[in-house]
Design a protein around this motif. Sequence first.
Motif, short mmCIF file in Angstrom:
data_model
loop_
_atom_site.label_atom_id
_atom_site.label_comp_id
_atom_site.label_asym_id
_atom_site.label_seq_id
_atom_site.Cartn_x
_atom_site.Cartn_y
_atom_site.Cartn_z
N TYR A 103 0.83 -1.22 0.18
CA TYR A 103 0.31 -0.17 -0.08
C TYR A 103 0.71 1.11 -0.01
CZ TYR A 103 -3.90 -3.15 0.78
OH TYR A 103 -4.67 -4.00 0.76
N TRP A 104 2.03 1.15 0.36
CA TRP A 104 2.90 2.28 0.42
C TRP A 104 3.72 2.41 -1.03
CZ3 TRP A 104 3.30 7.06 2.44
CH2 TRP A 104 4.64 7.89 2.08
N SER A 105 4.31 1.38 -1.12
CA SER A 105 5.41 1.15 -2.39
C SER A 105 4.50 0.78 -3.63
CB SER A 105 6.33 0.20 -2.17
OG SER A 105 7.20 0.68 -1.16
N GLU A 106 3.32 0.15 -3.50
CA GLU A 106 2.49 -0.19 -4.41
C GLU A 106 3.22 -1.16 -5.35
OE1 GLU A 106 1.83 4.23 -6.07
OE2 GLU A 106 -0.25 3.42 -6.41
N LEU A 107 3.62 -2.09 -4.63
CA LEU A 107 3.97 -3.42 -5.47
C LEU A 107 3.10 -4.23 -5.56
CD1 LEU A 107 7.59 -4.18 -3.78
CD2 LEU A 107 6.96 -2.31 -5.53
N THR A 108 3.24 -5.05 -6.67
CA THR A 108 2.29 -6.30 -7.04
C THR A 108 2.34 -7.32 -6.10
OG1 THR A 108 3.25 -7.21 -8.62
CG2 THR A 108 1.85 -5.29 -9.53
N GLU A 109 1.41 -8.19 -6.02
CA GLU A 109 1.72 -9.49 -4.98
C GLU A 109 3.10 -10.06 -5.64
OE1 GLU A 109 -2.07 -11.67 -5.44
OE2 GLU A 109 -3.09 -10.50 -3.94
N GLU A 110 3.12 -10.35 -6.90
CA GLU A 110 4.18 -10.84 -7.40
C GLU A 110 5.51 -10.13 -7.01
OE1 GLU A 110 6.01 -12.48 -11.69
OE2 GLU A 110 3.89 -11.56 -11.68
N GLN A 111 5.60 -8.97 -7.10
CA GLN A 111 6.80 -8.21 -6.85
C GLN A 111 7.19 -8.33 -5.28
OE1 GLN A 111 5.49 -4.45 -8.36
NE2 GLN A 111 6.68 -4.44 -10.06
N ILE A 112 6.05 -8.32 -4.42
CA ILE A 112 6.39 -8.42 -3.06
C ILE A 112 6.85 -9.77 -2.76
CG2 ILE A 112 5.08 -8.50 -0.92
CD1 ILE A 112 3.11 -6.74 -1.92
N ALA A 113 6.35 -10.85 -3.23
CA ALA A 113 6.65 -12.20 -3.22
C ALA A 113 8.27 -12.42 -3.49
CB ALA A 113 6.10 -13.10 -4.09
N ARG A 114 8.59 -11.78 -4.72
CA ARG A 114 10.24 -11.62 -4.97
C ARG A 114 11.00 -10.92 -4.05
NH1 ARG A 114 8.24 -10.58 -10.55
NH2 ARG A 114 9.07 -8.60 -10.42
N THR A 115 10.45 -10.01 -3.43
CA THR A 115 11.23 -8.80 -2.61
C THR A 115 11.47 -9.84 -1.22
OG1 THR A 115 10.40 -7.10 -3.54
CG2 THR A 115 11.27 -6.79 -1.28
#
Length: 205
Positions: A166-178
């Motif tokens: 919600y702050w960095s606006e990453l997608t679920e896929e991007q969050i998973a990689r991070t």
Amino acid sequence: MQYAIHAPPPWWSRLLARVSGTEGLAAARELRPRARTSRYTDERPPTLTDLYTARRLDMVRLALFLVDDLHTAEDVVQDAFAAVCRAYGTSLDGLQDPGAYLHTAVVNAARSVLRRRRTARGYTPPHQPASAPVDEGLLLAEEHRAVLHALARLTDRQREVLVLRYWSELTEEQIARTLGLSRGTVKSTASRALDALEKKLEAAR
């Protein structure tokens, strides 16, 4: 070559709205940083200096939500940029997605800080966030401190997922990689974290 820093959405206002209707939404919008874009007019690859200039402030804001005080957040970001430099040098040769790598570096540096803090708490009084300087007041407006306090009481993983979403606006896929998680874990963690946050806000009313 271009890096864009997008103004993050007032995600805490959405959470407040779930508990208290629309009260506070106008004030929340005033907290949104203005969108800023750093453009490079030539065709050269971005360097570490370019990345630092374009993303430092955005990363400090991200780190602030993870470690809850500005001075530590600034240290976290410095450590993250140092990690990028150690891995890829100042030219960033071979780094395909500097923004994604930087998000991961910030999260990892924040985790290290929190681990050290938990260890230190066994020997010292609980950590007290530093007093907010004047320029931090815009970010931590009084109307939303309850949300930030509730966020700090979530588990590390829950907080990381919500902040990245919600702050960095990453997608679920991007969050998973991070975070090194599966996409399903990210989705379920976000759902549980929102429920937990809402309950903490309701209890604080």
